[in-house]
Every structure is written in structure tokens, then in C-alpha cells.
Design an enzyme around this catalytic site. Structure first.
Site, short mmCIF file in Angstrom:
data_model
loop_
_atom_site.label_atom_id
_atom_site.label_comp_id
_atom_site.label_asym_id
_atom_site.label_seq_id
_atom_site.Cartn_x
_atom_site.Cartn_y
_atom_site.Cartn_z
N GLY A 147 0.84 -1.18 0.00
CA GLY A 147 0.00 0.00 0.00
C GLY A 147 0.89 1.24 0.00
O GLY A 147 0.54 2.26 -0.59
N PRO A 181 6.26 -22.35 -1.39
CA PRO A 181 5.66 -21.21 -0.70
C PRO A 181 6.70 -20.14 -0.35
O PRO A 181 7.85 -20.46 -0.08
CB PRO A 181 5.06 -21.81 0.58
N CYS A 205 6.71 -12.41 2.47
CA CYS A 205 7.43 -11.16 2.38
C CYS A 205 7.12 -10.33 3.61
O CYS A 205 5.95 -10.24 4.00
CB CYS A 205 6.98 -10.42 1.12
N HIS A 244 11.41 -6.48 -5.88
CA HIS A 244 11.18 -5.30 -5.02
C HIS A 244 11.75 -4.03 -5.67
O HIS A 244 11.18 -2.96 -5.54
CB HIS A 244 11.86 -5.48 -3.66
N HIS A 291 12.98 -12.70 -5.76
CA HIS A 291 12.03 -11.97 -4.91
C HIS A 291 12.55 -10.55 -4.64
O HIS A 291 11.82 -9.57 -4.80
CB HIS A 291 11.84 -12.75 -3.60
N GLU A 292 13.83 -10.45 -4.25
CA GLU A 292 14.40 -9.14 -3.90
C GLU A 292 14.55 -8.25 -5.14
O GLU A 292 14.33 -7.04 -5.07
CB GLU A 292 15.74 -9.29 -3.19
CO CO Z 1 9.84 -9.14 0.20
#
Ligand code: CO
Length: 214
Positions: A30, A128, A131, A177, A173-174
Site C-alpha cells: 500500500g 511457498p 514477504c 522489489h 524476490h528481492e
Molecule cells: Co519481500
């Protein structure tokens, strides 16, 4: 003037000024900073006090939240910096069976500035993942089996890390970001879950998601 000062002090009790980034907490989904593409760190600024402070705080937050990875936007800084680590303690938490099945491996704490990623094996593994910026939830996310990460370390020297399995997953994953993406954008949506769903039933709903770690 004294009255003005008193008024300001009184007001700050009830309406504290927002803390400014770099934060010592992790931003939650958000927050626009998690959705904006992060900017490269100009190489001549790597040794600046500002970048050193950001790196220091990233390490503090990583340790506090006991994470395997952290990207600078997660502490409110839109720069291309990430941390990675897979400790022996983490290995023990998962146990031998999961450690082997998910192709995990140990990784000492690593700082990567202006990272770039190349896919070496396009085969995708489904496991799975969660974060710290989507706290309390997890989902199965397909990730490439092997990637190579290049970039600069905290001294500004080139580094290269070839990875497979879980380390490759953490890197993907990073890296997302840094492009304003979260795992929920890549997940198999039907596997998205609240990790406390069972406890919620046991405790008749009286379960809290903690956004602060001491
Ligand atoms: Co994360």
C-alpha cells in the site's frame, strides 16, 4: 513565543511528526515506495555517509526481522540495494527434509548495490514464499531454478553470485522489489493464505498480526 512553543510541544504529543526514511521498520503493501521502480546508486556515492547510513540500517532491520532478504524500498529508500543471507540458524528452523527438497544452501550476509540478474535455468520451481512487506501471508510462487546475480559490494567492488534453488528464489524476490513488484504479482493466487488461519480458529479470532519486531 513561549506560548507558541508550548502549543507546538503540546500538539506533538497527540500528532507526532512522521518518522522519515530510512526507517527501522518495514513498509507494508500500500506504501507507494514499494510500487515505484528504484533508482541506481551513483557509484561515486557508494562511500557517502548517506549510503553508509542506509546500508547500516538495512542490516539492522534485516537482523531485527530475521529476514533472508531485504530491499532498500522496504525501509522507504527507492534505491537499487539489496541484502541476502541464509544462516545456519535458518537451516535448523526449516529442518533437513525441507532444506533438501527446496534446494536450500547457506549464504553469508551479502550486500548488493545496483544488482543485475541473468536467468541460467528457465525451469520453474513452485514453493511457498512470504514477504515482510505483506506481513502475515504467504503463497506458492513459481521461480526460475538458477540465476546469476552481479553488482557491487559495499566497497564498490564487482561481485558475482551463481545460485540455484532457494537462493535463486530469494534473489528473484528481492530483484522484484527493486522494480516495484511484490510476490503477490507472481504467485499462484489460489494458494494465497493467511499464515495464522489455523490459530485464528483455535483462538476464536483473537490473533494479531505484528508489524513491529523488538
Ligand atoms: Co519481500
Amino acid at each position: 513565543m513561549a506560548f507558541q512553543r508550548f502549543k507546538a510541544a503540546y500538539r506533538s504529543l497527540f500528532f507526532p511528526e512522521p518518522v522519515k526514511p530510512p526507517y527501522l521498520h518495514i513498509c507494508q503493501i500500500g506504501d507507494p515506495v514499494l510500487r515505484a521502480p528504484a533508482q541506481p546508486v551513483p557509484p561515486d556515492l557508494i562511500h557517502s555517509p548517506e549510503i553508509k547510513q542506509i546500508l547500516l540500517q538495512m542490516r539492522q532491520v534485516m537482523k531485527k526481522y530475521d529476514s533472508v532478504g531485504l530491499a532498500a524500498p522496504q525501509i522507504g529508500i527507492p534505491l537499487r540495494i539489496l541484502l541476502l543471507e541464509f544462516s545456519l540458524k535458518r537451516k535448523k528452523q526449516f529442518g533437513e527434509e525441507v532444506y533438501a527438497a527446496r534446494e536450500m544452501s547457506l549464504l553469508p550476509l551479502m550486500t548488493v548495490i545496483n544488482p543485475e540478474m541473468k536467468v541460467d535455468d528457465y525451469k520453474k520451481l513452485e514453493f511457498p514464499e512470504s514477504c515482510e512487506s505483506v506481513r502475515g501471508y504467504s503463497a506458492v510462487v513459481p521461480r526460475y531454478r538458477a540465476v546469476t546475480l552481479t553488482g557491487l559490494n559495499e566497497e564498490g567492488e564487482s561481485l558475482k553470485l551463481q545460485s540455484t534453488g532457494w537462493t535463486a528464489r530469494i534473489i528473484q524476490h528481492e530483484m522484484e522489489h527493486l522494480d516495484g513488484k511484490l510476490f503477490i504479482d507472481s504467485m499462484i493466487s489460489k494458494t494465497f493464505q493467511n499464515d495464522a488461519w489455523h490459530r485464528i480458529n483455535v483462538h476464536q479470532g483473537r490473533v494479531q498480526i505484528q508489524f513491529y519486531v523488538k
